[in-house]
Design a protein around this motif. Sequence first.
Motif, PDB file in Angstrom:
ATOM      1  N   UNK B  10       0.824  -1.220   0.000  1.00 39.27           N
ATOM      2  CA  UNK B  10       0.000   0.000   0.000  1.00 39.27           C
ATOM      3  C   UNK B  10       0.857   1.270   0.000  1.00 39.27           C
ATOM      4  N   UNK B  11       1.913   1.292   0.812  1.00 39.86           N
ATOM      5  CA  UNK B  11       2.784   2.469   0.872  1.00 39.86           C
ATOM      6  C   UNK B  11       3.474   2.699  -0.461  1.00 39.86           C
ATOM      7  N   UNK B  12       3.939   1.584  -1.078  1.00 38.76           N
ATOM      8  CA  UNK B  12       4.636   1.710  -2.361  1.00 38.76           C
ATOM      9  C   UNK B  12       3.698   2.316  -3.399  1.00 38.76           C
ATOM     10  N   UNK B  13       2.411   1.896  -3.366  1.00 42.83           N
ATOM     11  CA  UNK B  13       1.434   2.442  -4.304  1.00 42.83           C
ATOM     12  C   UNK B  13       1.306   3.954  -4.136  1.00 42.83           C
ATOM     13  N   UNK B  14       1.148   4.402  -2.890  1.00 43.87           N
ATOM     14  CA  UNK B  14       0.971   5.833  -2.651  1.00 43.87           C
ATOM     15  C   UNK B  14       2.215   6.615  -3.063  1.00 43.87           C
ATOM     16  N   UNK B  15       3.382   6.047  -2.749  1.00 44.67           N
ATOM     17  CA  UNK B  15       4.635   6.725  -3.067  1.00 44.67           C
ATOM     18  C   UNK B  15       4.790   6.884  -4.572  1.00 44.67           C
ATOM     19  N   UNK B 118       0.159  13.119  -0.772  1.00 45.58           N
ATOM     20  CA  UNK B 118       0.349  11.670  -0.811  1.00 45.58           C
ATOM     21  C   UNK B 118       1.522  11.232   0.053  1.00 45.58           C
ATOM     22  N   UNK B 119       2.604  12.034   0.077  1.00 41.29           N
ATOM     23  CA  UNK B 119       3.750  11.688   0.935  1.00 41.29           C
ATOM     24  C   UNK B 119       3.313  11.599   2.391  1.00 41.29           C
ATOM     25  N   UNK B 120       2.500  12.570   2.803  1.00 41.37           N
ATOM     26  CA  UNK B 120       2.085  12.602   4.194  1.00 41.37           C
ATOM     27  C   UNK B 120       1.231  11.372   4.540  1.00 41.37           C
ATOM     28  N   UNK B 121       0.335  11.007   3.615  1.00 43.07           N
ATOM     29  CA  UNK B 121      -0.486   9.813   3.870  1.00 43.07           C
ATOM     30  C   UNK B 121       0.385   8.550   3.882  1.00 43.07           C
ATOM     31  N   UNK B 122       1.426   8.511   3.007  1.00 44.34           N
ATOM     32  CA  UNK B 122       2.348   7.381   3.031  1.00 44.34           C
ATOM     33  C   UNK B 122       3.007   7.271   4.407  1.00 44.34           C
ATOM     34  N   UNK B 123       3.420   8.439   4.932  1.00 42.15           N
ATOM     35  CA  UNK B 123       4.037   8.451   6.257  1.00 42.15           C
ATOM     36  C   UNK B 123       3.105   7.906   7.313  1.00 42.15           C
ATOM     37  N   UNK B 139       9.011   7.726   9.662  1.00 40.33           N
ATOM     38  CA  UNK B 139       7.606   7.810   9.268  1.00 40.33           C
ATOM     39  C   UNK B 139       6.964   9.066   9.837  1.00 40.33           C
ATOM     40  N   UNK B 140       7.255   9.383  11.102  1.00 34.72           N
ATOM     41  CA  UNK B 140       6.678  10.586  11.708  1.00 34.72           C
ATOM     42  C   UNK B 140       7.134  11.837  10.973  1.00 34.72           C
ATOM     43  N   UNK B 141       8.414  11.866  10.595  1.00 37.97           N
ATOM     44  CA  UNK B 141       8.920  13.029   9.865  1.00 37.97           C
ATOM     45  C   UNK B 141       8.303  13.106   8.477  1.00 37.97           C
ATOM     46  N   UNK B 142       8.069  11.933   7.864  1.00 37.86           N
ATOM     47  CA  UNK B 142       7.447  11.928   6.542  1.00 37.86           C
ATOM     48  C   UNK B 142       6.004  12.432   6.623  1.00 37.86           C
ATOM     49  N   UNK B 143       5.350  12.190   7.749  1.00 39.28           N
ATOM     50  CA  UNK B 143       4.005  12.747   7.938  1.00 39.28           C
ATOM     51  C   UNK B 143       4.090  14.262   8.048  1.00 39.28           C
ATOM     52  N   UNK B 144       5.067  14.752   8.826  1.00 34.05           N
ATOM     53  CA  UNK B 144       5.065  16.172   9.202  1.00 34.05           C
ATOM     54  C   UNK B 144       5.638  17.088   8.150  1.00 34.05           C
ATOM     55  N   UNK B 145       6.811  16.751   7.605  1.00 37.88           N
ATOM     56  CA  UNK B 145       7.489  17.711   6.727  1.00 37.88           C
ATOM     57  C   UNK B 145       6.585  18.199   5.589  1.00 37.88           C
TER      58      UNK B 145
END
Lengths: 124, 527
Positions: B10-15, B118-123, B139-145
């Motif tokens: 799922x993450x790979x799809x979003x990325x 999409x990056x944030x949702x992947x995070x 993952x937390x940083x990928x959500x926030x940045x």
Amino acid sequence: MNPMDLAVSSAEGAGMLGGMPAFAGATLMHYLVVSAAMFVIGLIGFLTRRNLIVMFLCTELMFQAAGIALIAFGRFHMNHSGESFVIFVLTVAAAEAALALALVVLLFRRKETLDGTAWKELKG
Amino acid sequence: MIEKLQSLWPEITLLTAACVVMITGQSASAAVRRLSWSICAAALIAAGLLAYSTTAASGHALPHMAMYGKIVTCVVGLLLLLMVAGIADRAYEAEVARGKTVFDAIRATRGEFYAFFMFSLTGLMLCFGADDLVWLFLALELVSLPTYIMVATSTSKNASMEAGVKYFFLGALGAATFLYGFALIYGATGATNLVQIHSAFAAQIAAGGLNTIGIVGLILAVVGVSFKIAAVPMHFYTPDVYQGASASVSAFLAFVPKSAGFATIILLLSTVGWLPSSDYPSGALPMPVHAVLWVMAVVTMTVGNVLALLQTSVKRTLAYSSIAHSGYMLVGVIAGPGKGDDFASSGIAAVLFYLLVYGVTNVGTFAVVAAMQRQNRDGTHSEADRIEDLRGMCATNPMMGWTMVICSASLLGLPPLLGFFGKLPLFSAGISGGHIGLVVILGLNSAIAAFYYLRLAAYPLLESPDMAARTSNPITQVPVTGRWLAGVLSVVGVIALAIWPVTSAAKFGATYKTKVAVPGGQVAQGK
């Protein structure tokens, strides 16, 4: 935070404390004190200064304090998890720096100042 | 290794979708640019289906949470995607369409905006599936940045930039704090893998008690993550940021970082576990952690609810309500997975369910603000953000008016609606865990919250429209389909999801148990 707690609770760690010839005299405690001091200096700076660049540098100081703690613990536990963690921390810190500087430039263009208190539109 | 990669489909799809929209958003052809939105939607649907069919990597502390969390991410992500439609480049694209200017890829922001979304949702998905401190941190940083940029660029006003900078600086402070916490947890256990940390902590507890460094690390990590969930002591930014950002992005902030924060807190605390004691026979956290969380929960919900009473802006009210809801959910975290496997006594299951409830309901309230605009005297438009703007909306714009009424009633927790079925398990988990004081405070706070939620519901429903204000500053609907559609779908969710557990409560409980329930026995048995 007594490092002896760690030495007792972590069986392999207890033996390794003595096996650090390269750091003769410097124990885990020394590194932790430096790292805690950096963290607190960063925190105080963040809370008291209002220049956006200085505030950002203070958060960087806090990140690197965690980095020092991670490396010291990595040596103490004799595994490389801490060191590999630090590589990722540095990468994220670099990304964050790029973001921070972009935002600060954006703000500077609008108001020609780096003073955070110049921005107080949002209140209530 | 391969097995771990397979659990990440799922993450790979979003990325992949994020990388694709970065290119399509810059295309010279307007038709291709418009495709960006559909690519995101398709990726979210595909990721949801993949999350349902892929199995969690073995050895994960909470394997069922990952699957549940990823599906919730996709469902609420689709609602949020509808809401952010028309944020990036709306004025610019209109100019291009009228032939006033030629499309310039440098000036366009559409590609980046959807990519960051999409990056944030992947995070967020990665957070739910994390099994390592390094992974969790990244993952937390990928959500926030990405969210910092989304806030700063969501409108062209100065307020958005101020909000973006405030959000970024407090976010960096929070990140540094939980990173230091992670470092200390690693120091106390010698491992970054959550399962290994769990066994190291279990050995320490068996040998007479947790290591001081470990406890300090856990507390610092929870305090740092309180930024993400908008809880005291790092809640200050919330009202300013929610007000400064566009309403669609505020709705995003109220769900995505909050869910990531709660996933992190649950994963971290599951390493020490909720241990039975004489005071709390069905289990509580180690005393210092328990005390910190208890104070955080009580202060967070009280501060959020009391300050929400004083607001005149809809977005600020919703921001304080978002703080209060974090406080409610912390009650579930404190109660822990409970003794049995049933839904009613498991606080963790209650928190996970509440994230879905809050996500779906909250989109509705923010969608009303995003879908309506007020014309200023100089002809420009601004969001209909004042509570006054809601006056008589059920008469003037029934669709949006009723969306506001139903969604605020659900946030309040009125019985036939979804919010009630979200709050009920929090109460029952708290009671069966023996945290009576906390549950009483939770009840009192729900009563305080009634004041401002009923105000949000009564203004559109009971007041009559202010005609004088309407002629000078007419309030109209924004011509973007996605915004009102998000509101309507949210109402459908609030009603449909509420009827579903009532009619098939038994079945619901059973599926919930197999899919979401925390292996509480496993956590507690180590001790």
